[in-house]
Design an enzyme around this catalytic site. Structure first.
Site, short mmCIF file in Angstrom:
data_model
loop_
_atom_site.label_atom_id
_atom_site.label_comp_id
_atom_site.label_asym_id
_atom_site.label_seq_id
_atom_site.Cartn_x
_atom_site.Cartn_y
_atom_site.Cartn_z
N GLU A 142 0.84 -1.20 0.00
CA GLU A 142 0.00 0.00 0.00
C GLU A 142 0.88 1.24 0.00
O GLU A 142 2.04 1.19 0.39
CB GLU A 142 -0.87 0.03 1.27
CG GLU A 142 -1.84 -1.13 1.35
CD GLU A 142 -2.63 -1.15 2.65
OE1 GLU A 142 -2.63 -0.13 3.38
OE2 GLU A 142 -3.22 -2.18 2.94
N LYS A 177 2.05 4.69 1.60
CA LYS A 177 2.06 5.23 2.96
C LYS A 177 1.70 6.72 2.86
O LYS A 177 2.51 7.55 2.47
CB LYS A 177 3.45 5.03 3.61
CG LYS A 177 3.44 5.40 5.06
CD LYS A 177 4.69 4.88 5.75
CE LYS A 177 4.68 5.12 7.24
NZ LYS A 177 4.58 6.49 7.61
N ASP A 205 0.93 10.44 3.69
CA ASP A 205 1.55 11.34 4.67
C ASP A 205 0.47 12.25 5.27
O ASP A 205 0.24 13.37 4.83
CB ASP A 205 2.62 12.18 3.97
CG ASP A 205 3.73 12.57 4.91
OD1 ASP A 205 3.65 12.18 6.09
OD2 ASP A 205 4.66 13.26 4.48
N TYR A 263 -7.51 2.00 5.62
CA TYR A 263 -6.59 0.90 5.28
C TYR A 263 -6.47 -0.19 6.35
O TYR A 263 -5.66 -1.09 6.21
CB TYR A 263 -5.19 1.43 4.95
CG TYR A 263 -4.62 2.39 5.98
CD1 TYR A 263 -4.41 2.00 7.29
CD2 TYR A 263 -4.31 3.70 5.63
CE1 TYR A 263 -3.89 2.87 8.23
CE2 TYR A 263 -3.79 4.59 6.57
CZ TYR A 263 -3.58 4.16 7.86
OH TYR A 263 -3.09 5.02 8.79
N LYS A 285 10.44 3.40 3.89
CA LYS A 285 10.43 4.86 3.79
C LYS A 285 11.28 5.32 2.62
O LYS A 285 12.42 4.86 2.48
CB LYS A 285 11.01 5.48 5.08
CG LYS A 285 10.12 5.27 6.32
CD LYS A 285 8.89 6.12 6.26
CE LYS A 285 8.73 7.23 7.22
NZ LYS A 285 9.18 7.41 8.45
N CYS A 326 11.86 43.69 21.48
CA CYS A 326 11.80 43.83 20.03
C CYS A 326 13.21 44.10 19.49
O CYS A 326 13.91 44.97 20.00
CB CYS A 326 10.87 44.99 19.68
SG CYS A 326 10.98 45.45 17.95
N CYS A 379 13.09 48.05 18.17
CA CYS A 379 12.87 49.22 19.03
C CYS A 379 13.27 48.94 20.49
O CYS A 379 13.22 49.84 21.32
CB CYS A 379 11.43 49.69 18.96
SG CYS A 379 10.29 48.54 19.77
N CYS A 423 5.44 42.86 19.10
CA CYS A 423 5.94 44.14 19.59
C CYS A 423 4.73 45.06 19.55
O CYS A 423 4.14 45.28 18.48
CB CYS A 423 7.04 44.67 18.67
SG CYS A 423 7.44 46.38 19.05
N CYS A 458 7.05 51.54 16.89
CA CYS A 458 8.22 50.70 16.57
C CYS A 458 8.62 50.93 15.11
O CYS A 458 7.81 50.74 14.20
CB CYS A 458 7.90 49.23 16.78
SG CYS A 458 9.22 48.17 16.19
S1 IVH Z 1 -1.12 0.49 8.68
C1 IVH Z 1 -1.28 -1.79 12.52
N1 IVH Z 1 -1.24 1.56 6.28
O1 IVH Z 1 1.88 5.39 8.94
C2 IVH Z 1 -1.39 -1.06 11.26
N2 IVH Z 1 -0.44 2.91 8.05
O2 IVH Z 1 4.37 4.95 10.49
C3 IVH Z 1 -0.97 0.33 11.37
N3 IVH Z 1 0.09 5.22 7.39
O3 IVH Z 1 0.46 5.37 12.15
C4 IVH Z 1 -0.99 1.23 10.25
N4 IVH Z 1 -0.45 5.00 5.26
O4 IVH Z 1 -0.62 6.88 10.33
C5 IVH Z 1 -0.91 1.75 7.57
N5 IVH Z 1 -1.46 2.35 4.10
C6 IVH Z 1 -1.13 2.56 5.39
C7 IVH Z 1 -0.66 3.81 5.86
C8 IVH Z 1 -0.31 3.93 7.21
C9 IVH Z 1 -0.02 5.85 6.20
C10 IVH Z 1 0.60 5.86 8.62
C11 IVH Z 1 -0.24 5.61 9.86
C12 IVH Z 1 0.68 4.95 10.84
C13 IVH Z 1 2.03 5.39 10.34
C14 IVH Z 1 3.12 4.43 10.78
#
Ligand code: IVH
Length: 665
Positions: free
Chosen positions: A110, A112, A114, A219, A307, A401, A404, A419, A424
């Site tokens: 999946e 991740k 942000d 998710y 990451k 400040c 001034c 300030c 000023c």
């Molecule tokens: S699974 C036990 N799936 O990443 C399962 N997390 O670094 C826990 N996050 O706290 C999370 N996309 O906020 C999962 N597809 C995804 C995600 C995801 C973003 C975030 C989530 C988690 C953090 C962990």
């Protein structure tokens, strides 16, 4: 009564279904007009019969509740974080540990996202609570704000009890558009999608949260066995079928190679995504196998997060200096050893306020990592604590400040120091620079440095001194670079600026939160500075796009005697305070309607079209949505055109638009 209840039920169902089709499936089933008609009918019925308001009423998406703080919610099943992996060998290692348990694993890969994680609970199919992760055990109750997110269903497709988890995020486009408005209104920019989403969901006023247009991917299903589900992939499908938005990029991988292919593809593809991702999440698919792997205290052992390598650069924080803005706001700034981040040299970065510096425990002399947030604004990410030598200096917020030297103050519950010295020089100089700047009074020959010099020489201390610069002609001729001719030119430019439009003057005055756009809007509505002076908060907030904050800024400004004196003096000098542009009309085809322009226009510039539409009572937006009335299509239109077609939105070519304009000439 029974009939009214029935109608309310009917409207709630129609509207929730329409919302789902539009926002989750991206396949609208009713028109904007129909949606608006039904929602208005529902609002009226709910106002008349508040006892019949349903928990899952779509009117709760509009926001309106203002909280004093957030209640705590305990997670029955802790919300865990994920372990991280950073390269291929760590992924292979993750896979080997699973194989060692005698498992032949299949994975779900999946994106991740942000953002910030959220837990949503439904009882009998209805959303009853939304909570942030917090420390994993206790989070904050953000139900009111979560309800404003259109992709979070208020009611799901089966009347069951269920908890689901996912990520609330802000799209790149939304961040861009919010920042554009903030820039125009001289407000600090939101740093990046993640911070913007987190800040928005923690707004106590749910109307503000609603205006941030957040989104949500689901998710995770914490109790899959309750629904007889055997794999994570099935769980995702199950949640999708209930009406949740799941990520279409989720993919099954049969082995490590499948994972690596997914990562390679997504690394390339990530810039094209409409939201920020910071990696890829890899989850063991079979739930029995997940159970077998179990958890550590912090993480599941059946999942991990790859990451992306951070586009961050290390440099030294050589100093923290303070600057004063036009409103008197004191900002700490990082002075950095110059370093190149994504193609440009960075030597300064804002540190926002005391809290920000303290939360990151930044010390002068630290090696810090820098990145460009949202690809534009440089951001100090963190101090590399392991690189400390012991010679670093602790940060101390300024007490006075920097310009001034008066004491600075912070209001209760506010992050910023100000300030408050009304005389000023820093504020004065900033204010003067703004007054003469290109988009304000546009006085050629008075750049920032010259204003500063003239201020220090005592020639220009206030706006009206600008118009008496002539009195200092003799002294000016003594300055380097000032001959009679250049002084004449400067005086001429100053004199010419008296004829400037009201909107320029309004922007130039530096009323907090009144940027260029708002100034234009006010000028067309009020037609004179005197009329605007008399405007009340109620009157101002009735104008689309003017909220409480801007309205209060304006009335506060005109309530100050000092400002009225300034205005009177400017008027006495003969500076124009009347609107001289085209008069605003309330034209049926434009009034309160939103237009979007795409492609290249031939006859008009975009600014001209936006202005004309504004004068006829409409407004322009940068993105197409259900709320768009019409899309104006020029040559080589972009994806906005496709979206308009998909959403069945009225299309106007340039000629058709011109005909509409002509109707009101
Ligand atoms: S699974 C036990 N799936 O990443 C399962 N997390 O670094 C826990 N996050 O706290 C999370 N996309 O906020 C999962 N597809 C995804 C995600 C995801 C973003 C975030 C989530 C988690 C953090 C962990």
């Amino acid at each position: 009564m029974e009939d009214i209840k029935k109608r309310i039920d009917e409207l709630v169902e129609i509207l929730n279904e329409a919302n789902y089709n539009y926002h989750v499936l991206d396949k609208p089933t009713i028109t904007d007009q129909e949606f608006d008609k039904y929602i208005r009918e529902l609002i009226v019925l709910e106002e008349e019969h508040p006892d019949l308001i349903r928990e899952d009423s779509p009117t709760s998406r509009i926001g309106g509740t203002v909280l004093e703080g957030f209640n705590k919610i305990t997670h029955e099943i802790p919300m865990l974080s994920l372990s991280n992996v950073f390269n291929e060998s760590e992924i292979i290692n993750f896979d080997s540990k699973i194989r060692k348990e005698g498992i032949n694993p299949h994975y779900v890969c999946e994106l991740k996202i942000d953002g910030l994680s959220v837990s949503l609970k439904y009882k009998n199919g209805k959303l009853v609570s939304a909570a942030t992760r917090g420390d994993g055990v206790t989070g904050e109750d953000i139900t009111n704000n979560a309800k404003t997110i259109k992709t979070i269903p208020l009611v799901i497709k089966k009347p069951i009890d269920i908890e689901v988890r996912g990520e609330i995020y802000m799209s790149k486009k939304t961040l861009e558009s919010i920042n554009k408005t903030r820039e125009e209104n001289n407000q600090p920019l939101l740093q990046n999608c993640r911070n913007a989403a987190a800040g928005s969901i923690r707004q106590l006023d749910s109307k503000v949260a609603a205006s941030r247009k957040l989104d949500c991917f689901i998710y995770h299903l914490p109790n899959p066995e309750d629904y007889g589900i055997k794999t994570h992939y099935e769980a995702l499908q199950f949640m999708k079928d209930l009406g949740f938005k799941t990520n279409p990029n989720n993919k099954l991988a049969m082995d490590v190679n499948g994972i690596l292919d997914f990562i390679n593809y997504q690394t390339e593809n990530r810039v094209k995504l409409p939201y920020d991702i910071d990696g890829v999440v890899i989850k063991l698919n079979n739930l029995k196998e997940q159970k077998k792997m179990g958890f550590t205290a912090k993480y599941p052992k059946w999942a991990t997060a790859y990451k992306f390598p951070a586009e961050e650069v290390l440099t030294k924080l050589t100093d923290i200096i303070f600057t004063v803005g036009r409103t008197g706001q004191i900002t700490p700034n990082a002075v950095l050893e110059p370093v190149i981040v994504m193609g440009s040299t960075i030597s300064r970065a804002t540190l926002h306020n005391e809290e920000y510096v303290k939360s990151k425990d930044l010390r002068i002399g630290d090696i810090v990592s820098i990145r460009k947030a949202g690809d534009v604004i440089p951001e100090v990410v963190e101090a590399k604590k392991d690189r400390r030598t012991g010679n670093e200096k602790n940060f101390e917020m300024a007490k006075r400040c920097p310009i001034c030297n008066e004491f600075i103050f912070k209001r209760e519950n506010q992050a910023d120091y100000y300030c408050v010295n009304p005389v000023c020089p820093a504020k004065d100089i900033e204010g003067l620079c703004h007054f003469v700047s290109r988009k304000a009074m546009n006085i050629d020959g008075l750049g920032d440095h010259i204003i500063e010099d003239f201020y220090n020489l005592g020639f220009i201390k206030t706006f009206y001194d600008i118009y008496h610069l002539e009195n200092h002609r003799d002294s000016l001729t003594l300055l380097e670079g000032y001959g009679d001719k250049s002084i004449d030119n400067l005086i001429k430019a100053i004199e010419n600026s008296k004829k400037n439009s009201l909107e320029r003057l309004l922007f130039a005055l530096g009323i907090p939160n009144v940027g260029e756009k708002t100034a234009k809007l006010l000028a067309t509505r009020y037609e004179s500075l005197d009329n605007l002076r008399k405007a009340t908060i109620e009157e101002l907030t009735a104008i689309p796009d003017i909220g409480e904050i801007i309205a209060k800024s304006i009335t506060d400004y005109f309530a100050k005697e000092k400002n009225i004196n300034t205005i009177n003096k400017l008027k006495d000098l003969g500076i124009n305070t009347l609107y001289t542009g085209e008069k605003r009309k309330e034209a049926e085809d434009f009034l309160d309607k939103t237009f979007v322009i795409t492609g290249t226009l031939v006859k008009y510039t975009r600014d001209e079209v936006e202005e004309k539409i504004g004068l006829l009572g409409g407004k322009c937006s940068s993105s197409v949505s259900k709320k768009t009335y019409a899309v104006i299509v020029g040559e080589n239109p972009g994806s906005k055109y496709d979206k308009a077609i998909k959403l069945n939105i009225k299309i106007l070519n340039e000629e058709e638009l011109e005909d509409l304009f002509k109707k009101y000439e």
